[in-house]
Write an enzyme that holds these catalytic residues in place. Sequence first.
Site, PDB file in Angstrom:
ATOM      1  N   ASP A   1      24.731   9.384  -1.106  1.00 58.98           N
ATOM      2  CA  ASP A   1      24.643  10.144  -2.353  1.00 58.98           C
ATOM      3  C   ASP A   1      25.663  11.273  -2.388  1.00 58.98           C
ATOM      4  O   ASP A   1      25.924  11.840  -3.438  1.00 58.98           O
ATOM      5  CB  ASP A   1      23.228  10.728  -2.495  1.00 58.98           C
ATOM      6  CG  ASP A   1      22.232   9.642  -2.860  1.00 58.98           C
ATOM      7  OD1 ASP A   1      22.646   8.667  -3.519  1.00 58.98           O
ATOM      8  OD2 ASP A   1      21.046   9.750  -2.466  1.00 58.98           O
TER       9      ASP A   1
ATOM     10  N   LYS B   1      40.722  16.718  13.847  1.00 66.33           N
ATOM     11  CA  LYS B   1      39.332  16.884  14.288  1.00 66.33           C
ATOM     12  C   LYS B   1      38.962  18.355  14.173  1.00 66.33           C
ATOM     13  O   LYS B   1      39.616  19.212  14.794  1.00 66.33           O
ATOM     14  CB  LYS B   1      39.228  16.407  15.745  1.00 66.33           C
ATOM     15  CG  LYS B   1      37.824  16.423  16.271  1.00 66.33           C
ATOM     16  CD  LYS B   1      37.778  15.979  17.722  1.00 66.33           C
ATOM     17  CE  LYS B   1      36.431  16.326  18.311  1.00 66.33           C
ATOM     18  NZ  LYS B   1      36.504  16.583  19.733  1.00 66.33           N
TER      19      LYS B   1
ATOM     20  N   ASN C   1      23.868   6.680   6.908  1.00 74.52           N
ATOM     21  CA  ASN C   1      22.403   6.607   6.861  1.00 74.52           C
ATOM     22  C   ASN C   1      21.920   5.476   7.773  1.00 74.52           C
ATOM     23  O   ASN C   1      22.728   4.802   8.403  1.00 74.52           O
ATOM     24  CB  ASN C   1      21.933   6.404   5.419  1.00 74.52           C
ATOM     25  CG  ASN C   1      22.590   5.192   4.800  1.00 74.52           C
ATOM     26  OD1 ASN C   1      22.390   4.069   5.235  1.00 74.52           O
ATOM     27  ND2 ASN C   1      23.416   5.412   3.777  1.00 74.52           N
TER      28      ASN C   1
ATOM     29  N   PHE D   1      18.512  -1.938  -5.640  1.00 76.37           N
ATOM     30  CA  PHE D   1      17.455  -1.733  -4.660  1.00 76.37           C
ATOM     31  C   PHE D   1      16.936  -0.305  -4.797  1.00 76.37           C
ATOM     32  O   PHE D   1      17.702   0.597  -5.152  1.00 76.37           O
ATOM     33  CB  PHE D   1      17.991  -1.934  -3.230  1.00 76.37           C
ATOM     34  CG  PHE D   1      17.865  -3.354  -2.773  1.00 76.37           C
ATOM     35  CD1 PHE D   1      18.657  -4.342  -3.328  1.00 76.37           C
ATOM     36  CD2 PHE D   1      16.938  -3.703  -1.797  1.00 76.37           C
ATOM     37  CE1 PHE D   1      18.535  -5.661  -2.919  1.00 76.37           C
ATOM     38  CE2 PHE D   1      16.805  -5.010  -1.379  1.00 76.37           C
ATOM     39  CZ  PHE D   1      17.600  -5.995  -1.939  1.00 76.37           C
TER      40      PHE D   1
ATOM     41  N   LYS E   1      19.588   2.848 -14.725  1.00 79.56           N
ATOM     42  CA  LYS E   1      20.828   2.159 -14.346  1.00 79.56           C
ATOM     43  C   LYS E   1      21.048   0.868 -15.132  1.00 79.56           C
ATOM     44  O   LYS E   1      21.951   0.096 -14.814  1.00 79.56           O
ATOM     45  CB  LYS E   1      20.806   1.879 -12.840  1.00 79.56           C
ATOM     46  CG  LYS E   1      20.730   3.170 -12.013  1.00 79.56           C
ATOM     47  CD  LYS E   1      20.781   2.917 -10.522  1.00 79.56           C
ATOM     48  CE  LYS E   1      20.492   4.191  -9.751  1.00 79.56           C
ATOM     49  NZ  LYS E   1      21.482   4.467  -8.721  1.00 79.56           N
TER      50      LYS E   1
ATOM     51  N   LYS F   1      14.566   3.962 -12.004  1.00 78.58           N
ATOM     52  CA  LYS F   1      15.947   3.575 -11.670  1.00 78.58           C
ATOM     53  C   LYS F   1      16.369   2.329 -12.427  1.00 78.58           C
ATOM     54  O   LYS F   1      17.508   2.203 -12.867  1.00 78.58           O
ATOM     55  CB  LYS F   1      16.097   3.348 -10.163  1.00 78.58           C
ATOM     56  CG  LYS F   1      16.184   4.657  -9.411  1.00 78.58           C
ATOM     57  CD  LYS F   1      16.233   4.487  -7.914  1.00 78.58           C
ATOM     58  CE  LYS F   1      16.005   5.852  -7.287  1.00 78.58           C
ATOM     59  NZ  LYS F   1      15.865   5.812  -5.849  1.00 78.58           N
TER      60      LYS F   1
END
Length: 426
Positions: free
Chosen positions: A282, A296, A215, A330, A348, A344
Amino acid sequence: MRRFENKRILIGVTGGIAAYKACDLIRRLYKEGASEVVVMMTKTAQSFVAPLTFESLSRSYVYLQDMENTADGTPAHVSLAQDMDVLVIIPASANTIAKLAHGFADNIVTTTALTFTHKPIVVAPAMNTRMWENPIFQKNLRILKALDNITLVPPEEGELACGEYGDGKLADLETILLHIYKAMHPQRHLYRDKRVVVTAGGTQESIDTVRYITNRSSGKMGIAIADELFAMGADVLLLHTIQGLDRPYRIIRLDSAEELGRYAKRNFKEADGIIMAAAVSDYQLPKEQKRLLPGKLKKQETLTLELVKTPDILGEIGVSKKESQFVVGFAAEYDHVLLHAREKLERKHLDMIVANDISRRDIGFGSDDNEVTLLFRDKERVDIPKTEKTLVARQLLVHLYQKYLAKREDEPELQEDSLTEERTSD
Ligand code: CTP
Protein backbone atom coordinates in the site's frame (compact mmCIF):
# COMPACT_ATOMS: atom_id res chain seq x y z
CA MET A 1 -0.62 -30.55 -3.24
CA ARG A 2 -2.63 -33.68 -4.12
CA ARG A 3 -3.14 -33.15 -7.84
CA PHE A 4 -2.96 -36.88 -8.64
CA GLU A 5 -5.30 -38.17 -5.93
CA ASN A 6 -6.44 -41.73 -6.78
CA LYS A 7 -4.84 -41.62 -10.23
CA ARG A 8 -3.18 -44.66 -11.79
CA ILE A 9 -0.18 -43.53 -13.78
CA LEU A 10 1.78 -45.58 -16.29
CA ILE A 11 5.36 -44.51 -17.03
CA GLY A 12 7.19 -45.55 -20.20
CA VAL A 13 10.95 -45.08 -19.93
CA THR A 14 12.91 -45.12 -23.19
CA GLY A 15 16.62 -44.88 -23.98
CA GLY A 16 18.35 -41.67 -22.91
CA ILE A 17 20.53 -40.28 -20.16
CA ALA A 18 17.50 -38.38 -18.81
CA ALA A 19 15.98 -41.76 -17.81
CA TYR A 20 17.13 -41.13 -14.24
CA LYS A 21 14.81 -38.12 -14.08
CA ALA A 22 11.82 -40.49 -14.27
CA CYS A 23 12.81 -41.57 -10.73
CA ASP A 24 12.03 -38.13 -9.31
CA LEU A 25 8.79 -38.01 -11.25
CA ILE A 26 7.57 -41.25 -9.65
CA ARG A 27 8.31 -39.95 -6.16
CA ARG A 28 6.43 -36.72 -6.83
CA LEU A 29 3.42 -38.54 -8.28
CA TYR A 30 3.08 -40.63 -5.12
CA LYS A 31 3.63 -37.56 -2.94
CA GLU A 32 0.79 -35.85 -4.73
CA GLY A 33 -1.67 -38.67 -4.13
CA ALA A 34 -1.28 -41.15 -7.04
CA SER A 35 -2.74 -44.51 -6.03
CA GLU A 36 -0.54 -46.55 -8.37
CA VAL A 37 2.49 -45.89 -10.56
CA VAL A 38 3.57 -48.66 -12.92
CA VAL A 39 6.77 -48.53 -14.99
CA MET A 40 7.63 -50.19 -18.30
CA MET A 41 11.03 -49.86 -19.94
CA THR A 42 12.57 -50.40 -23.35
CA LYS A 43 15.74 -52.45 -23.64
CA THR A 44 17.93 -49.36 -24.15
CA ALA A 45 16.39 -47.64 -21.12
CA GLN A 46 17.64 -50.57 -19.03
CA SER A 47 21.23 -49.67 -19.93
CA PHE A 48 20.73 -46.28 -18.27
CA VAL A 49 18.78 -47.17 -15.10
CA ALA A 50 18.37 -50.62 -13.56
CA PRO A 51 14.78 -51.94 -13.47
CA LEU A 52 15.23 -52.59 -9.74
CA THR A 53 15.46 -48.84 -9.12
CA PHE A 54 12.06 -48.34 -10.72
CA GLU A 55 10.64 -51.40 -8.99
CA SER A 56 11.61 -49.95 -5.62
CA LEU A 57 10.36 -46.44 -6.36
CA SER A 58 7.10 -47.49 -8.01
CA ARG A 59 6.45 -50.24 -5.42
CA SER A 60 5.32 -52.32 -8.35
CA TYR A 61 6.42 -54.90 -10.94
CA VAL A 62 8.34 -53.34 -13.87
CA TYR A 63 7.37 -54.46 -17.39
CA LEU A 64 10.35 -55.09 -19.68
CA GLN A 65 9.25 -57.59 -22.33
CA ASP A 66 7.08 -57.09 -25.37
CA MET A 67 5.11 -60.30 -25.00
CA GLU A 68 4.39 -60.37 -21.31
CA ASN A 69 1.26 -61.32 -19.42
CA THR A 70 0.02 -59.87 -16.15
CA ALA A 71 -0.48 -62.15 -13.13
CA ASP A 72 -4.05 -62.99 -14.29
CA GLY A 73 -2.86 -64.05 -17.76
CA THR A 74 -3.99 -60.95 -19.72
CA PRO A 75 -1.44 -59.50 -22.19
CA ALA A 76 0.30 -56.67 -20.31
CA HIS A 77 -0.25 -54.01 -22.99
CA VAL A 78 -4.01 -54.68 -23.03
CA SER A 79 -4.39 -54.78 -19.28
CA LEU A 80 -2.27 -51.63 -18.72
CA ALA A 81 -4.13 -49.67 -21.39
CA GLN A 82 -7.41 -50.68 -19.75
CA ASP A 83 -6.51 -49.96 -16.15
CA MET A 84 -4.23 -46.91 -16.14
CA ASP A 85 -5.47 -43.31 -16.40
CA VAL A 86 -2.55 -41.76 -18.27
CA LEU A 87 0.65 -42.87 -20.01
CA VAL A 88 3.74 -40.69 -19.54
CA ILE A 89 6.72 -41.40 -21.80
CA ILE A 90 9.78 -39.93 -20.11
CA PRO A 91 12.28 -39.46 -21.58
CA ALA A 92 10.91 -40.02 -25.08
CA SER A 93 13.79 -40.74 -27.47
CA ALA A 94 13.77 -39.74 -31.16
CA ASN A 95 13.51 -43.44 -32.00
CA THR A 96 10.39 -43.94 -29.83
CA ILE A 97 8.78 -40.76 -31.20
CA ALA A 98 9.34 -42.04 -34.76
CA LYS A 99 7.72 -45.35 -33.83
CA LEU A 100 4.76 -43.66 -32.11
CA ALA A 101 4.20 -41.39 -35.12
CA HIS A 102 4.04 -44.35 -37.50
CA GLY A 103 2.24 -46.89 -35.33
CA PHE A 104 5.13 -49.29 -34.69
CA ALA A 105 4.65 -51.75 -31.85
CA ASP A 106 7.93 -53.54 -31.31
CA ASN A 107 8.50 -53.25 -27.56
CA ILE A 108 6.38 -53.00 -24.40
CA VAL A 109 6.33 -49.16 -24.46
CA THR A 110 5.31 -48.72 -28.11
CA THR A 111 2.87 -51.66 -28.04
CA THR A 112 1.11 -50.25 -24.96
CA ALA A 113 1.11 -46.72 -26.46
CA LEU A 114 -0.62 -48.08 -29.55
CA THR A 115 -3.24 -49.74 -27.35
CA PHE A 116 -3.72 -46.52 -25.30
CA THR A 117 -6.18 -45.15 -27.88
CA HIS A 118 -8.56 -42.39 -26.64
CA LYS A 119 -6.63 -42.08 -23.39
CA PRO A 120 -4.17 -39.28 -22.54
CA ILE A 121 -0.51 -39.84 -23.43
CA VAL A 122 2.10 -37.30 -22.28
CA VAL A 123 5.35 -37.37 -24.25
CA ALA A 124 8.42 -35.64 -22.76
CA PRO A 125 11.25 -35.75 -25.34
CA ALA A 126 14.96 -35.43 -24.51
CA MET A 127 17.81 -35.75 -26.99
CA ASN A 128 20.81 -34.11 -28.63
CA THR A 129 20.10 -30.72 -30.27
CA ARG A 130 20.92 -31.89 -33.78
CA MET A 131 18.60 -34.86 -33.45
CA TRP A 132 15.89 -32.49 -32.16
CA GLU A 133 16.40 -30.14 -35.10
CA ASN A 134 16.48 -32.91 -37.70
CA PRO A 135 13.67 -32.32 -40.24
CA ILE A 136 12.65 -35.98 -40.26
CA PHE A 137 12.32 -35.95 -36.48
CA GLN A 138 10.38 -32.65 -36.60
CA LYS A 139 8.03 -34.18 -39.16
CA ASN A 140 7.37 -37.12 -36.81
CA LEU A 141 6.78 -34.69 -33.97
CA ARG A 142 4.16 -32.81 -36.02
CA ILE A 143 2.29 -36.08 -36.61
CA LEU A 144 2.12 -36.67 -32.85
CA LYS A 145 1.18 -33.06 -32.08
CA ALA A 146 -1.85 -33.33 -34.35
CA LEU A 147 -3.33 -36.17 -32.28
CA ASP A 148 -5.97 -35.18 -29.73
CA ASN A 149 -4.91 -37.48 -26.93
CA ILE A 150 -1.19 -36.66 -27.10
CA THR A 151 0.43 -33.86 -25.10
CA LEU A 152 3.97 -32.93 -26.01
CA VAL A 153 6.07 -31.37 -23.29
CA PRO A 154 8.61 -29.30 -25.22
CA PRO A 155 12.21 -29.76 -24.10
CA GLU A 156 14.20 -26.81 -22.83
CA GLU A 157 17.30 -25.12 -24.10
CA GLY A 158 20.31 -25.83 -21.92
CA GLU A 159 23.50 -27.76 -21.41
CA LEU A 160 23.02 -31.33 -22.61
CA ALA A 161 24.59 -34.50 -21.21
CA CYS A 162 26.77 -34.77 -24.36
CA GLY A 163 28.37 -31.42 -23.48
CA GLU A 164 26.64 -29.44 -26.24
CA TYR A 165 24.33 -26.52 -25.59
CA GLY A 166 20.92 -26.16 -27.22
CA ASP A 167 17.36 -27.46 -27.42
CA GLY A 168 16.69 -31.02 -26.31
CA LYS A 169 17.05 -30.92 -22.51
CA LEU A 170 14.19 -32.71 -20.76
CA ALA A 171 11.63 -30.19 -19.47
CA ASP A 172 11.71 -29.18 -15.83
CA LEU A 173 9.91 -31.60 -13.46
CA GLU A 174 7.27 -29.02 -12.40
CA THR A 175 6.45 -28.42 -16.05
CA ILE A 176 6.06 -32.14 -16.75
CA LEU A 177 3.84 -32.56 -13.67
CA LEU A 178 1.63 -29.68 -14.75
CA HIS A 179 1.24 -31.16 -18.25
CA ILE A 180 0.28 -34.57 -16.76
CA TYR A 181 -2.24 -32.80 -14.52
CA LYS A 182 -3.66 -30.94 -17.52
CA ALA A 183 -3.90 -34.08 -19.67
CA MET A 184 -6.26 -35.64 -17.09
CA HIS A 185 -8.09 -32.44 -16.06
CA PRO A 186 -11.89 -32.84 -16.31
CA GLN A 187 -12.25 -29.21 -17.46
CA ARG A 188 -9.17 -28.89 -19.63
CA HIS A 189 -11.05 -26.93 -22.32
CA LEU A 190 -13.05 -24.65 -20.06
CA TYR A 191 -10.87 -21.57 -20.61
CA ARG A 192 -9.79 -22.48 -24.15
CA ASP A 193 -9.01 -19.35 -26.20
CA LYS A 194 -9.17 -17.16 -23.10
CA ARG A 195 -6.27 -14.88 -22.29
CA VAL A 196 -5.96 -14.28 -18.58
CA VAL A 197 -3.49 -12.17 -16.60
CA VAL A 198 -2.80 -13.39 -13.04
CA THR A 199 -0.70 -11.60 -10.44
CA ALA A 200 0.93 -13.33 -7.46
CA GLY A 201 3.17 -12.61 -4.50
CA GLY A 202 3.95 -9.59 -2.36
CA THR A 203 5.48 -6.56 -4.06
CA GLN A 204 8.76 -5.10 -2.84
CA GLU A 205 9.24 -1.36 -2.40
CA SER A 206 12.87 -0.33 -2.27
CA ILE A 207 14.21 1.80 0.53
CA ASP A 208 17.78 1.77 -0.78
CA THR A 209 19.79 -0.60 -2.96
CA VAL A 210 19.75 -3.43 -0.41
CA ARG A 211 16.59 -2.91 1.66
CA TYR A 212 12.94 -3.10 0.78
CA ILE A 213 9.47 -3.18 2.33
CA THR A 214 7.33 -6.21 1.60
CA ASN A 215 4.63 -8.41 3.20
CA ARG A 216 4.08 -12.05 4.17
CA SER A 217 2.36 -13.20 0.97
CA SER A 218 3.93 -16.42 -0.40
CA GLY A 219 2.25 -16.13 -3.80
CA LYS A 220 0.94 -19.73 -3.53
CA MET A 221 -2.71 -18.81 -4.16
CA GLY A 222 -1.88 -16.79 -7.28
CA ILE A 223 0.38 -19.55 -8.63
CA ALA A 224 -2.34 -22.17 -7.94
CA ILE A 225 -4.79 -20.05 -9.95
CA ALA A 226 -2.36 -19.59 -12.85
CA ASP A 227 -1.54 -23.34 -12.89
CA GLU A 228 -5.22 -24.25 -12.80
CA LEU A 229 -6.00 -21.81 -15.62
CA PHE A 230 -3.23 -23.40 -17.69
CA ALA A 231 -4.71 -26.84 -16.96
CA MET A 232 -8.12 -25.49 -18.05
CA GLY A 233 -6.70 -24.48 -21.42
CA ALA A 234 -6.21 -20.71 -20.93
CA ASP A 235 -3.43 -18.61 -22.39
CA VAL A 236 -1.94 -17.45 -19.08
CA LEU A 237 0.39 -14.60 -18.25
CA LEU A 238 1.61 -14.66 -14.65
CA LEU A 239 3.09 -11.45 -13.24
CA HIS A 240 4.85 -12.43 -10.02
CA THR A 241 7.46 -11.49 -7.46
CA ILE A 242 8.68 -14.99 -6.55
CA GLN A 243 12.29 -16.22 -6.92
CA GLY A 244 13.13 -19.23 -9.09
CA LEU A 245 9.69 -19.93 -10.55
CA ASP A 246 9.60 -22.09 -13.71
CA ARG A 247 6.33 -22.68 -15.56
CA PRO A 248 5.13 -23.89 -19.01
CA TYR A 249 3.19 -20.63 -19.54
CA ARG A 250 4.37 -17.02 -19.83
CA ILE A 251 5.72 -15.61 -16.60
CA ILE A 252 7.30 -12.22 -15.86
CA ARG A 253 9.09 -11.55 -12.61
CA LEU A 254 8.96 -8.04 -11.24
CA ASP A 255 9.39 -6.21 -7.95
CA SER A 256 7.48 -3.05 -7.15
CA ALA A 257 3.81 -2.05 -7.21
CA GLU A 258 4.68 0.52 -9.85
CA GLU A 259 6.21 -2.11 -12.14
CA LEU A 260 3.37 -4.57 -11.52
CA GLY A 261 0.84 -1.86 -12.32
CA ARG A 262 2.54 -1.00 -15.59
CA TYR A 263 2.66 -4.62 -16.81
CA ALA A 264 -0.84 -5.47 -15.52
CA LYS A 265 -2.52 -2.51 -17.21
CA ARG A 266 -0.65 -2.99 -20.48
CA ASN A 267 -1.41 -6.72 -20.75
CA PHE A 268 -5.00 -6.42 -19.54
CA LYS A 269 -5.88 -4.42 -22.67
CA GLU A 270 -5.56 -7.52 -24.87
CA ALA A 271 -6.84 -10.00 -22.27
CA ASP A 272 -10.24 -11.51 -21.47
CA GLY A 273 -9.69 -10.92 -17.80
CA ILE A 274 -7.39 -10.38 -14.85
CA ILE A 275 -7.15 -12.05 -11.45
CA MET A 276 -5.20 -9.90 -9.00
CA ALA A 277 -4.01 -12.26 -6.27
CA ALA A 278 -0.85 -10.22 -5.63
CA ALA A 279 -0.48 -8.57 -2.24
CA VAL A 280 0.35 -5.12 -3.53
CA SER A 281 2.18 -2.91 -1.08
CA ASP A 282 0.00 0.00 0.00
CA TYR A 283 2.99 2.30 0.46
CA GLN A 284 6.15 3.29 -1.35
CA LEU A 285 8.81 5.96 -0.96
CA PRO A 286 7.85 9.30 -2.49
CA LYS A 287 9.32 9.97 -5.91
CA GLU A 288 11.60 12.80 -4.77
CA GLN A 289 13.11 10.56 -2.07
CA LYS A 290 13.62 7.73 -4.56
CA ARG A 291 16.33 9.81 -6.18
CA LEU A 292 18.39 9.22 -3.04
CA LEU A 293 17.97 5.48 -3.18
CA PRO A 294 21.15 4.15 -4.81
CA GLY A 295 23.62 2.98 -2.19
CA LYS A 296 23.09 1.76 1.38
CA LEU A 297 21.72 4.07 4.05
CA LYS A 298 24.12 4.29 6.99
CA LYS A 299 22.87 3.08 10.36
CA GLN A 300 21.46 5.78 12.64
CA GLU A 301 19.83 5.68 16.10
CA THR A 302 16.43 6.14 14.51
CA LEU A 303 15.25 6.25 10.93
CA THR A 304 12.12 8.02 9.83
CA LEU A 305 10.77 7.16 6.43
CA GLU A 306 8.03 9.08 4.78
CA LEU A 307 5.86 6.78 2.69
CA VAL A 308 3.14 7.61 0.20
CA LYS A 309 0.26 5.49 -1.09
CA THR A 310 0.83 3.28 -4.14
CA PRO A 311 -1.67 3.67 -6.99
CA ASP A 312 -4.65 1.30 -6.80
CA ILE A 313 -3.89 -0.93 -9.82
CA LEU A 314 -7.08 -2.96 -9.59
CA GLY A 315 -9.21 0.15 -9.08
CA GLU A 316 -7.79 1.67 -12.27
CA ILE A 317 -8.29 -1.55 -14.21
CA GLY A 318 -11.85 -1.95 -12.87
CA VAL A 319 -12.87 1.50 -14.12
CA SER A 320 -11.29 1.00 -17.56
CA LYS A 321 -12.58 -2.53 -18.27
CA LYS A 322 -14.79 -3.40 -21.24
CA GLU A 323 -18.09 -5.23 -20.68
CA SER A 324 -16.61 -8.43 -22.15
CA GLN A 325 -13.67 -8.49 -19.70
CA PHE A 326 -13.69 -9.84 -16.15
CA VAL A 327 -11.81 -8.35 -13.23
CA VAL A 328 -11.25 -10.31 -10.04
CA GLY A 329 -9.69 -9.05 -6.82
CA PHE A 330 -8.69 -10.50 -3.49
CA ALA A 331 -9.49 -9.17 -0.03
CA ALA A 332 -7.29 -10.46 2.75
CA GLU A 333 -9.02 -9.19 5.88
CA TYR A 334 -8.47 -9.41 9.61
CA ASP A 335 -11.99 -8.50 10.76
CA HIS A 336 -15.44 -7.85 9.27
CA VAL A 337 -14.17 -9.90 6.33
CA LEU A 338 -17.28 -9.87 4.15
CA LEU A 339 -18.14 -6.25 4.89
CA HIS A 340 -14.70 -5.01 3.80
CA ALA A 341 -14.64 -7.35 0.81
CA ARG A 342 -18.04 -6.17 -0.46
CA GLU A 343 -16.92 -2.55 -0.07
CA LYS A 344 -13.78 -3.30 -2.18
CA LEU A 345 -15.82 -5.13 -4.80
CA GLU A 346 -17.89 -1.99 -5.32
CA ARG A 347 -15.14 0.62 -4.91
CA LYS A 348 -12.87 -1.16 -7.43
CA HIS A 349 -15.69 -2.04 -9.91
CA LEU A 350 -14.92 -5.77 -9.74
CA ASP A 351 -16.90 -8.71 -11.12
CA MET A 352 -15.83 -10.98 -8.30
CA ILE A 353 -13.82 -10.68 -5.09
CA VAL A 354 -12.22 -13.55 -3.18
CA ALA A 355 -12.41 -12.85 0.55
CA ASN A 356 -10.26 -14.63 3.08
CA ASP A 357 -9.77 -14.30 6.80
CA ILE A 358 -6.09 -13.74 7.57
CA SER A 359 -6.64 -13.76 11.33
CA ARG A 360 -6.68 -17.58 11.06
CA ARG A 361 -3.27 -19.25 11.13
CA ASP A 362 -4.34 -22.49 9.43
CA ILE A 363 -5.26 -20.83 6.12
CA GLY A 364 -4.13 -17.96 3.92
CA PHE A 365 -0.65 -16.42 4.03
CA GLY A 366 2.08 -19.02 3.48
CA SER A 367 -0.26 -21.98 4.09
CA ASP A 368 -1.03 -24.70 1.50
CA ASP A 369 -4.73 -24.45 2.37
CA ASN A 370 -7.28 -21.73 2.08
CA GLU A 371 -10.94 -21.13 2.86
CA VAL A 372 -12.58 -18.32 0.95
CA THR A 373 -15.87 -16.67 0.13
CA LEU A 374 -16.58 -15.47 -3.39
CA LEU A 375 -18.68 -12.33 -3.70
CA PHE A 376 -20.18 -11.34 -7.05
CA ARG A 377 -21.51 -8.10 -8.52
CA ASP A 378 -25.12 -9.35 -8.35
CA LYS A 379 -24.72 -10.00 -4.61
CA GLU A 380 -24.51 -13.77 -4.97
CA ARG A 381 -22.14 -15.36 -2.49
CA VAL A 382 -20.36 -18.72 -2.62
CA ASP A 383 -18.45 -20.25 0.30
CA ILE A 384 -15.55 -22.54 -0.53
CA PRO A 385 -14.72 -24.62 2.57
CA LYS A 386 -11.15 -25.18 3.74
CA THR A 387 -9.18 -27.21 1.23
CA GLU A 388 -5.83 -27.06 -0.53
CA LYS A 389 -5.16 -23.99 -2.66
CA THR A 390 -5.20 -25.99 -5.95
CA LEU A 391 -8.78 -27.08 -5.23
CA VAL A 392 -9.80 -23.59 -4.11
CA ALA A 393 -8.39 -22.31 -7.41
CA ARG A 394 -10.32 -24.91 -9.40
CA GLN A 395 -13.65 -24.13 -7.75
CA LEU A 396 -13.10 -20.40 -7.97
CA LEU A 397 -12.42 -20.63 -11.72
CA VAL A 398 -15.44 -22.85 -12.36
CA HIS A 399 -17.70 -20.32 -10.59
CA LEU A 400 -16.16 -17.42 -12.46
CA TYR A 401 -16.75 -19.30 -15.71
CA GLN A 402 -20.37 -20.12 -14.88
CA LYS A 403 -21.09 -16.53 -13.94
CA TYR A 404 -19.47 -14.55 -16.72
CA LEU A 405 -18.36 -16.80 -19.58
CA ALA A 406 -20.74 -19.76 -19.87
CA LYS A 407 -23.65 -17.70 -21.15
CA ARG A 408 -21.72 -16.47 -24.14
CA GLU A 409 -22.12 -18.30 -27.42
CA ASP A 410 -19.82 -21.15 -28.43
CA GLU A 411 -18.32 -21.65 -24.99
CA PRO A 412 -17.64 -25.28 -23.97
CA GLU A 413 -20.23 -26.87 -21.78
CA LEU A 414 -19.29 -27.20 -18.18
CA GLN A 415 -18.89 -30.74 -16.93
CA GLU A 416 -19.78 -30.35 -13.28
CA ASP A 417 -17.51 -32.19 -10.92
CA SER A 418 -17.87 -32.41 -7.18
CA LEU A 419 -18.04 -28.81 -6.06
CA THR A 420 -18.59 -28.82 -2.35
CA GLU A 421 -19.43 -25.21 -1.67
CA GLU A 422 -22.57 -23.61 -0.33
CA ARG A 423 -24.42 -21.07 -2.46
CA THR A 424 -26.23 -18.30 -0.66
CA SER A 425 -26.97 -14.65 -1.15
CA ASP A 426 -25.44 -12.06 1.14
N1 CTP B 1 -4.57 -3.85 -5.00
C1 CTP B 1 -4.10 -3.15 -6.10
N2 CTP B 1 -3.32 -2.06 -5.93
C2 CTP B 1 -3.01 -1.62 -4.69
C3 CTP B 1 -3.49 -2.32 -3.56
C4 CTP B 1 -4.27 -3.44 -3.76
O1 CTP B 1 -4.38 -3.57 -7.21
N3 CTP B 1 -2.24 -0.54 -4.54
C5 CTP B 1 -5.42 -5.03 -5.22
C6 CTP B 1 -4.92 -6.33 -4.60
O2 CTP B 1 -4.14 -7.08 -5.51
C7 CTP B 1 -6.22 -7.06 -4.26
C8 CTP B 1 -7.21 -5.93 -4.01
O3 CTP B 1 -6.67 -4.77 -4.62
O4 CTP B 1 -6.69 -7.83 -5.32
C9 CTP B 1 -7.49 -5.65 -2.58
O5 CTP B 1 -6.26 -5.41 -1.91
P1 CTP B 1 -6.23 -4.89 -0.41
O6 CTP B 1 -4.83 -4.63 -0.01
O7 CTP B 1 -7.05 -5.80 0.43
O8 CTP B 1 -7.07 -3.55 -0.57
P2 CTP B 1 -6.71 -2.05 -0.43
O9 CTP B 1 -7.46 -1.32 -1.49
O10 CTP B 1 -5.25 -1.85 -0.39
O11 CTP B 1 -7.38 -1.70 0.96
P3 CTP B 1 -6.81 -1.87 2.48
O12 CTP B 1 -5.36 -2.16 2.40
O13 CTP B 1 -7.12 -0.56 3.12
O14 CTP B 1 -7.60 -2.99 3.08
